[in-house]
Scaffold this active site. Sequence first.
Site, PDB file in Angstrom:
ATOM      1  CG  HIS A 162      -0.463   0.278   2.538  1.00  0.00           C
ATOM      2  ND1 HIS A 162      -0.009  -0.839   3.285  1.00  0.00           N
ATOM      3  CD2 HIS A 162      -0.220   1.380   3.075  1.00  0.00           C
ATOM      4  CE1 HIS A 162       0.571  -0.213   4.437  1.00  0.00           C
ATOM      5  NE2 HIS A 162       0.501   1.099   4.200  1.00  0.00           N
TER       6      HIS A 162
ATOM      7  CG  ASP B 149       0.112  -4.320   2.824  1.00  0.00           C
ATOM      8  OD1 ASP B 149       0.214  -3.466   1.813  1.00  0.00           O
ATOM      9  OD2 ASP B 149      -0.030  -3.621   3.882  1.00  0.00           O
TER      10      ASP B 149
ATOM     11  CB  SER C  67       3.050   1.729   6.321  1.00  0.00           C
ATOM     12  OG  SER C  67       1.997   1.972   6.991  1.00  0.00           O
TER      13      SER C  67
END
Length: 482
Positions: free
Chosen positions: A130, A160, A233
Amino acid sequence: MNPLKLTVAAVAVAAALGGAYSFGHLQAIPDAHATPAASVATTTVPPVTVAPAALPDMRSIVAANAPAVVNISVTGTRKTTNGPQIDPDDPFYQFFRRFGGRLPQGATPVQGQGSGFIVSADGTILTNAHVVEEADEVTVKLNDKREFKAKVLGADKTSDVAVLKIAAQNLPTVRIGASAQTQVGEWVLAIGSPFGFESSASAGIVSAKSRSLPDGSYVPFIQTDVAVNPGNSGGPLFNMNGEVIGINSQIYSRSGGYQGLSFAIPIEVAMNIERQIVATGKVQRGKLGVSIQDVNQALADSFGLAKPAGALVSSVEKGSPAAKAGLEPGDVILGIDGKTLASAGDLPAAVALKKPGEAARLQVWRQGATRDIEVRVGSFGDEKVAKLDTPSADKGRLGVAVRPLTPEERRQAETRGGLLVEQANGAAARAGIRPGDIILSVNGQAIDSVEQLRGIIAKAGKKAAILVERGDSRLFVPVDLG
């Protein structure tokens, strides 16, 4: 329960406990009419001495691994509407198309940031899918401040996990550990770029393992209380041996920031994806073809199990590997290949690690007895194919999708050449070029064809002056080609 209600309840309990403590320590007032109490011998229990636990010193872990953690910045475009949407069948659609120079929709440059870590000295980097989703340009900044344009080798949305590549050698790398050996309560450390603050370290403990999240992902997440925020992230999660055991991926938050619940992808899942993308450019994972659920105490009692464990099969897909192997609704899968399944969330991850066609031996509880069933796992199919390149309007340095003008458009623009911009990304979008603009010249050279534009841009230096016509005006736009 509403968070406010939880807070109020906690205060009420604290007040009650505080009151009981105070009343217990009030000095008694002797009663003149009371009978003297008999003397009772008491035994004093000596206090138990507990040696204070030494807190881990994480300085060496940060020092050794921070150079292998990178900051990732991405740029892209998002379609926007500058006015009401116009149906192509509407008579005014062609009016805006031909006379207005552009439709009332365009593309607005957007930017994002994340983290990643280097897994091979030749420039292979892991991050979250993402983080680089729909990016036109990906820039990797190393701990020593060097910057590189990165290529997206592949991005697997289901797990992911994304794999990047930069043109560099002899880079510092992290050490890969094993999340399977991690236990709840262990100290863990995260390094990343929360809110853009590069090389930030935060620590906490493992709160739970094999967490299944509501998004339906097959990933058995590691839950921690490490402070993870937007920008973290894709960054690594370390154990106290300085080994990466996960990739920080998600947080549970009502505010958008850290609230004590962080989730990381187990490193075994991530490295399996990395190996497949590097080797073949795509991702394959096994599939049984069953719907499962957790076994609670009531279900365990109903099926005669000694304790709640395993994955209860609620349905079997027709024609699936599970159906061919003879699995039935009501079966409880207790283990796979000799490994016990503590919860239903452990099964999808274990099956996903299998290659299509590979055998899996399932330990199944059925009608009060266990049996072994062998299944040849299938494949999830095309939805798992990784992206092989970073998407963009074109592969040129400018980043525009253009086409020649129609005779009517040339007449309205009062030009004999030029190219109409249909999509702008990358360098062009950052400079302010947008759909509907007409490119007339580059560095003083009139533009007549797409091939000519590409040739001029390919030979240009780091800067280009592009003359565009926008509506009734013309202006030069300076573009940084990098």
